[in-house]
Design a protein around this motif. Structure first.
Motif, PDB file in Angstrom:
ATOM      1  N   ARG A  32     -19.099  -1.037  33.146  1.00  0.00           N
ATOM      2  CA  ARG A  32     -20.194  -2.002  32.824  1.00  0.00           C
ATOM      3  C   ARG A  32     -21.474  -0.999  32.479  1.00  0.00           C
ATOM      4  N   LEU A  33     -21.408  -0.084  33.063  1.00  0.00           N
ATOM      5  CA  LEU A  33     -22.471   1.026  32.844  1.00  0.00           C
ATOM      6  C   LEU A  33     -22.620   1.378  31.330  1.00  0.00           C
ATOM      7  N   LEU A  34     -21.216   1.873  31.071  1.00  0.00           N
ATOM      8  CA  LEU A  34     -20.960   2.275  29.618  1.00  0.00           C
ATOM      9  C   LEU A  34     -21.612   1.400  28.636  1.00  0.00           C
ATOM     10  N   LEU A  35     -20.998   0.134  28.966  1.00  0.00           N
ATOM     11  CA  LEU A  35     -21.301  -0.844  27.841  1.00  0.00           C
ATOM     12  C   LEU A  35     -22.975  -1.230  27.829  1.00  0.00           C
ATOM     13  N   ARG A  36     -23.703  -1.069  28.933  1.00  0.00           N
ATOM     14  CA  ARG A  36     -25.346  -1.180  28.986  1.00  0.00           C
ATOM     15  C   ARG A  36     -25.804   0.093  28.491  1.00  0.00           C
ATOM     16  N   VAL A  37     -25.366   1.228  28.579  1.00  0.00           N
ATOM     17  CA  VAL A  37     -25.793   2.562  27.904  1.00  0.00           C
ATOM     18  C   VAL A  37     -25.732   2.342  26.399  1.00  0.00           C
ATOM     19  N   LEU A  38     -24.676   2.015  25.876  1.00  0.00           N
ATOM     20  CA  LEU A  38     -24.247   1.710  24.416  1.00  0.00           C
ATOM     21  C   LEU A  38     -25.053   0.581  23.847  1.00  0.00           C
ATOM     22  N   SER A  39     -25.333  -0.509  24.556  1.00  0.00           N
ATOM     23  CA  SER A  39     -26.076  -1.548  24.000  1.00  0.00           C
ATOM     24  C   SER A  39     -27.277  -1.191  23.556  1.00  0.00           C
ATOM     25  N   ILE A  40     -27.995  -0.446  24.375  1.00  0.00           N
ATOM     26  CA  ILE A  40     -29.391  -0.090  23.763  1.00  0.00           C
ATOM     27  C   ILE A  40     -29.501   0.599  22.511  1.00  0.00           C
ATOM     28  N   PRO A  41     -28.847   1.479  22.022  1.00  0.00           N
ATOM     29  CA  PRO A  41     -28.929   1.886  20.832  1.00  0.00           C
ATOM     30  C   PRO A  41     -28.425   0.891  19.743  1.00  0.00           C
ATOM     31  N   VAL A  42     -27.391  -0.076  20.098  1.00  0.00           N
ATOM     32  CA  VAL A  42     -27.031  -0.707  19.040  1.00  0.00           C
ATOM     33  C   VAL A  42     -28.103  -1.927  18.919  1.00  0.00           C
ATOM     34  N   ILE A  43     -28.807  -2.385  19.902  1.00  0.00           N
ATOM     35  CA  ILE A  43     -30.115  -2.997  19.910  1.00  0.00           C
ATOM     36  C   ILE A  43     -30.982  -2.491  18.959  1.00  0.00           C
ATOM     37  N   MET A  44     -31.244  -1.424  19.170  1.00  0.00           N
ATOM     38  CA  MET A  44     -32.291  -0.743  18.346  1.00  0.00           C
ATOM     39  C   MET A  44     -32.044  -0.678  16.946  1.00  0.00           C
ATOM     40  N   ILE A  45     -30.695  -0.413  16.596  1.00  0.00           N
ATOM     41  CA  ILE A  45     -30.112  -0.404  15.222  1.00  0.00           C
ATOM     42  C   ILE A  45     -30.373  -1.768  14.443  1.00  0.00           C
ATOM     43  N   VAL A  46     -29.933  -2.922  15.321  1.00  0.00           N
ATOM     44  CA  VAL A  46     -29.919  -4.242  14.742  1.00  0.00           C
ATOM     45  C   VAL A  46     -31.623  -4.952  14.532  1.00  0.00           C
ATOM     46  N   ALA A  47     -32.157  -4.060  15.515  1.00  0.00           N
ATOM     47  CA  ALA A  47     -33.713  -4.613  15.403  1.00  0.00           C
ATOM     48  C   ALA A  47     -34.359  -3.781  14.141  1.00  0.00           C
ATOM     49  N   VAL A  48     -33.887  -2.413  13.610  1.00  0.00           N
ATOM     50  CA  VAL A  48     -34.384  -1.725  12.416  1.00  0.00           C
ATOM     51  C   VAL A  48     -33.840  -2.493  11.514  1.00  0.00           C
ATOM     52  N   LEU A  49     -32.509  -2.966  11.444  1.00  0.00           N
ATOM     53  CA  LEU A  49     -31.968  -3.485  10.346  1.00  0.00           C
ATOM     54  C   LEU A  49     -32.596  -4.962   9.841  1.00  0.00           C
ATOM     55  N   LEU A  50     -32.964  -5.453  10.946  1.00  0.00           N
ATOM     56  CA  LEU A  50     -33.571  -6.782  10.774  1.00  0.00           C
ATOM     57  C   LEU A  50     -35.192  -6.673  10.362  1.00  0.00           C
ATOM     58  N   LEU A  51     -35.648  -5.527  10.172  1.00  0.00           N
ATOM     59  CA  LEU A  51     -37.117  -5.434   9.970  1.00  0.00           C
ATOM     60  C   LEU A  51     -37.759  -5.785   8.527  1.00  0.00           C
ATOM     61  N   GLU A  52     -36.794  -5.427   7.590  1.00  0.00           N
ATOM     62  CA  GLU A  52     -36.925  -5.864   6.262  1.00  0.00           C
ATOM     63  C   GLU A  52     -36.669  -7.237   5.958  1.00  0.00           C
ATOM     64  N   PRO A  53     -35.425  -7.619   6.321  1.00  0.00           N
ATOM     65  CA  PRO A  53     -34.875  -9.225   6.086  1.00  0.00           C
ATOM     66  C   PRO A  53     -35.889 -10.085   6.897  1.00  0.00           C
ATOM     67  N   ALA A  54     -36.070  -9.888   8.117  1.00  0.00           N
ATOM     68  CA  ALA A  54     -36.674 -10.727   9.004  1.00  0.00           C
ATOM     69  C   ALA A  54     -38.169 -10.494   9.592  1.00  0.00           C
ATOM     70  N   GLY A  55     -38.565  -9.491   9.173  1.00  0.00           N
ATOM     71  CA  GLY A  55     -40.102  -9.101   9.419  1.00  0.00           C
ATOM     72  C   GLY A  55     -40.284  -8.295  10.953  1.00  0.00           C
ATOM     73  N   PHE A  56     -41.462  -7.721  11.033  1.00  0.00           N
ATOM     74  CA  PHE A  56     -41.790  -7.038  12.025  1.00  0.00           C
ATOM     75  C   PHE A  56     -41.848  -8.036  13.578  1.00  0.00           C
ATOM     76  N   ALA A  57     -42.341  -9.063  13.330  1.00  0.00           N
ATOM     77  CA  ALA A  57     -42.171  -9.849  14.729  1.00  0.00           C
ATOM     78  C   ALA A  57     -40.674 -10.306  15.270  1.00  0.00           C
ATOM     79  N   ALA A  58     -39.859 -10.811  14.313  1.00  0.00           N
ATOM     80  CA  ALA A  58     -38.402 -11.090  14.665  1.00  0.00           C
ATOM     81  C   ALA A  58     -37.912  -9.657  15.043  1.00  0.00           C
ATOM     82  N   SER A  59     -37.890  -8.569  14.555  1.00  0.00           N
ATOM     83  CA  SER A  59     -37.496  -7.438  14.814  1.00  0.00           C
ATOM     84  C   SER A  59     -37.855  -6.894  16.280  1.00  0.00           C
TER      85      SER A  59
END
Length: 156
Positions: free
Chosen positions: A80-107
């Motif tokens: 579970r710790l590995l899952l938590r550690v890996l989930s943070i960069p994945v969440i950051m990448i998803v947020a960056v990918l959402l920046l253009e289509p969904a905007g700053f607030a949604a990201s």
């Protein structure tokens, strides 16, 4: 980390060297990226490239130092710790990918919601915090600093 699964000193040194080498590569890439910044002739005498290059050089030096004298390091996370550690960069990448289509607030909302849940907040509390966090930064950047923030293709 449980005591029965603690890595040996040699394994800790290897882990430290591996991460020092990885971070060294990132520092070199960052420094090369800093040299590619274009700026007008009439700007600051040093230009905008000085800070990223200086930061990359300092990080390279620290990585080299840590590579040759790594000290102790944590063992690789598992389960579970590995899952938590890996989930943070994945969440950051998803947020960056959402920046253009969904905007700053949604990201920012997605980033804060995901991090809140990873760090143990209930989904409701994480959502409330994410809404407040996104609204706060939107207000600060848009109204106080008068910085343009992308609203996203979906909303704009």
């Amino acid at each position: 980390m449980s005591e029965q699964h603690a890595p040996s000193a040699r394994t800790q040194a290897l882990i430290g060297r591996v991460f020092a080498a990885i971070l060294f590569v990132f520092a070199v890439i960052y420094g090369i990226g800093g040299t590619q910044i274009e700026y007008s002739f009439s700007s600051d005498p040093l230009g905008p490239t000085v800070f990223p290059i200086a930061l990359a050089i300092a990080l390279c030096l620290f990585c080299a130092w840590y590579f040759f004298s790594p000290g102790s390091a944590e063992g690789f996370p598992t389960g579970r710790l590995l899952l938590r550690v890996l989930s943070i960069p994945v969440i950051m990448i998803v947020a960056v990918l959402l920046l253009e289509p969904a905007g700053f607030a949604a990201s920012i909302f997605v980033l804060t919601l995901g991090c809140g849940i990873v760090f143990g907040a209930s989904p409701i509390k994480a959502a409330i915090g994410a809404v407040c966090h996104a609204a706060l930064w939107w207000f600060i950047f848009s109204y106080l600093l008068e910085v343009y923030l992308p609203v996203g293709d979906m909303f704009g």
